[in-house]
Design an enzyme around this catalytic site. Structure first.
Site, short mmCIF file in Angstrom:
data_model
loop_
_atom_site.label_atom_id
_atom_site.label_comp_id
_atom_site.label_asym_id
_atom_site.label_seq_id
_atom_site.Cartn_x
_atom_site.Cartn_y
_atom_site.Cartn_z
CB THR A 1 -4.63 3.59 8.32
OG1 THR A 1 -3.36 3.90 7.73
CG2 THR A 1 -4.76 2.08 8.48
CG ASP A 2 -2.46 7.65 5.42
OD1 ASP A 2 -2.07 7.20 6.54
OD2 ASP A 2 -1.72 7.70 4.43
CB SER B 1 -7.18 6.00 2.53
OG SER B 1 -6.07 6.36 3.32
CB THR C 1 -1.86 -0.03 3.84
OG1 THR C 1 -1.41 1.32 3.68
CG2 THR C 1 -0.65 -0.91 4.18
#
EC number: 3.5.1.1
Length: 309
Positions: free
Chosen positions: A82-83, A51, A11
């Site tokens: 972040t995932d 990700s 992101t």
């Protein structure tokens, strides 16, 4: 002081397209946001992936690049979505065993450059930590510094998305040092499955994975890591016994976020341990997954992993 920033997408590097956000910014953009003016920061575009598309092969790419130039730089920053950041952080934590300098993973919940983005603050936190002399792999996010094998994403949208599971957060004021010489452990056995137990689940689910050739199964049990025993409508114990016979390592963990697994407490856990099941302890599932892949890669075919620590 020389810091290397490796950009992998996520992101933080995304821009809007007709199908939604997609990585588009470069490592140069990440570096500019940090604003290091003394020439101490170098940048490399390593990957450009959402990700959710990160796989174990990408962990190897990142780990090998850091290992190759470990002594050239005083610290590293890896920008990442972040995932799956907690999975990559855990993998690097174990793959870069004994690393004697900081490796900081960071990202953001909103793209770099957008109004109200958390990207700039996270990048600067990661840069500060990368210059600190801390030794090890960590996540720098939302004002927190979390050991790589303890990070878990707890919120899908909040800026303060990550928490440390089973370990205190990192205090840069407290000196740290590696406990062993550096060793790149980059072999991974991807024949590991994660299965979440639910009421009424049939033990044949375990048998099906064993028959499919999985060498490791992480079973998210109840409470302290318990699985249905002899008093259940269908006991899982025969399947665990077959796993042992077929050299499939079973790791029992908990669906609870905090306090971890302990299969020495209840009969249903003790019986599983007697059949060779291992306890995941306080490690979050992200760390267990990476850890078991590495250990299986280092364990001969036809043998099970004897300990997770």
């Amino acid at each position: 002081m020389k810091i290397l920033l490796l950009a992998t997408g996520g992101t933080i590097a995304s821009r809007e397209t007709e199908h939604g956000l997609r990585p588009a910014l470069t490592a140069e953009d990440m570096g500019a946001a940090i604003g290091a003016e003394d020439g101490s920061l170098e940048v490399v575009d390593l990957l450009a992936l959402d990700s959710t598309n990160i796989a174990p092969c990408h962990w190897q790419i990142i780990a090998r690049r850091i290992a190759e130039c470990r002594t050239t730089y005083d610290g590293f920053i890896v920008t990442h979505g972040t995932d799956t950041m907690a999975y990559t952080a855990a993998a690097l934590y174990y793959m870069l065993e004994g690393i004697d300098r900081p490796v900081m993973l960071t990202g953001s919940q909103r793209p770099l450059g957008l109004a109200g983005s958390d990207a700039e603050s996270n990048l600067r936190l990661a840069y500060e930590a990368a210059c600190s002399g801390f030794a090890g792999v960590a996540v720098a996010f939302g004002g927190r510094l979390i050991h790589g094998n303890a990070a878990k994403k707890m919120y899908s949208l909040a800026d303060d998305a990550f928490r440390s599971i089973g370990r205190p957060e990192i205090d840069l004021a407290a000196p740290s040092a590696p406990t062993a010489l550096f060793h790149l452990r980059d072999a991974l056995d991807e024949r590991v499955a994660v299965i979440r137990l639910y009421p009424g689940m049939k033990p044949v689910t375990i048998d099906a994975h064993i028959a499919s050739g999985y060498r490791g199964i992480i079973l998210e049990g109840y409470g302290l890591g318990s699985v249905p025993g002899d008093d259940a409508e269908e006991s899982f114990l025969p399947s665990l016994d077959r796993a042992k016979t077929r050299a499939c390592t079973i790791a029992l963990t908990t669906q609870c976020i905090y306090d971890g697994a302990d299969i020495t407490h209840y009969e249903v856990g003790v019986r599983a341990a007697e059949l060779g099941a291992l306890s995941g302890g306080t490690l979050p599932i992200e760390a267990l997954y990476a850890r078991l892949m590495i250990l299986l890669a280092e364990t001969p075919e036809g043998e099970t992993v004897k300990a997770l620590c």
